[in-house]
Design a protein around this motif. Sequence first.
Motif, PDB file in Angstrom:
ATOM      1  N   SER A  88      15.433   3.590  -9.278  1.00 13.31           N
ATOM      2  CA  SER A  88      14.565   2.524  -9.775  1.00 13.31           C
ATOM      3  C   SER A  88      15.337   1.290 -10.233  1.00 13.31           C
ATOM      4  O   SER A  88      14.843   0.180 -10.116  1.00 13.31           O
ATOM      5  CB  SER A  88      13.703   3.031 -10.935  1.00 13.31           C
ATOM      6  N   CYS A  91       6.455  11.310  -2.116  1.00  9.22           N
ATOM      7  CA  CYS A  91       5.260  10.502  -2.358  1.00  9.22           C
ATOM      8  C   CYS A  91       5.483   9.133  -1.723  1.00  9.22           C
ATOM      9  O   CYS A  91       6.591   8.804  -1.323  1.00  9.22           O
ATOM     10  CB  CYS A  91       4.958  10.377  -3.848  1.00  9.22           C
ATOM     11  N   THR A  92       4.422   8.377  -1.634  1.00  9.99           N
ATOM     12  CA  THR A  92       4.524   7.022  -1.087  1.00  9.99           C
ATOM     13  C   THR A  92       3.817   6.048  -2.018  1.00  9.99           C
ATOM     14  O   THR A  92       2.960   6.444  -2.814  1.00  9.99           O
ATOM     15  CB  THR A  92       3.895   6.904   0.317  1.00  9.99           C
ATOM     16  N   LEU A  93       4.185   4.795  -1.914  1.00 12.11           N
ATOM     17  CA  LEU A  93       3.564   3.737  -2.695  1.00 12.11           C
ATOM     18  C   LEU A  93       3.053   2.699  -1.715  1.00 12.11           C
ATOM     19  O   LEU A  93       3.812   2.209  -0.874  1.00 12.11           O
ATOM     20  CB  LEU A  93       4.586   3.101  -3.641  1.00 12.11           C
ATOM     21  N   SER A  94       1.791   2.384  -1.805  1.00 12.40           N
ATOM     22  CA  SER A  94       1.200   1.376  -0.936  1.00 12.40           C
ATOM     23  C   SER A  94       0.769   0.197  -1.782  1.00 12.40           C
ATOM     24  O   SER A  94      -0.067   0.350  -2.686  1.00 12.40           O
ATOM     25  CB  SER A  94      -0.008   1.985  -0.210  1.00 12.40           C
ATOM     26  N   LEU A  95       1.337  -0.968  -1.498  1.00  9.60           N
ATOM     27  CA  LEU A  95       0.991  -2.172  -2.236  1.00  9.60           C
ATOM     28  C   LEU A  95      -0.010  -2.983  -1.409  1.00  9.60           C
ATOM     29  O   LEU A  95       0.226  -3.265  -0.238  1.00  9.60           O
ATOM     30  CB  LEU A  95       2.238  -3.008  -2.512  1.00  9.60           C
TER      31      LEU A  95
END
Length: 62
Positions: free
Chosen positions: A18, A54-58
């Motif tokens: 991060s 996991c994935t992050l979708s913006l």
Amino acid sequence: MDLAKPTESLGLNPVGQSGVWGDKHFADQAQLHAQGQYRRQHLDKADVAAHTRCTLSLQPPR
């Protein structure tokens, strides 16, 4: 990192994934860095898919 051989690439991020102070992953690779060690990097598409947790979708605001 050898981008010609993505399944054999090694590296690390000494300030964690991060890069945010206080995050649980901020310094989790610092000890490896201090010891001159590396971790296997997941760069090949199949390798990334196999190790994704996991994935992050913006999405832009509507």
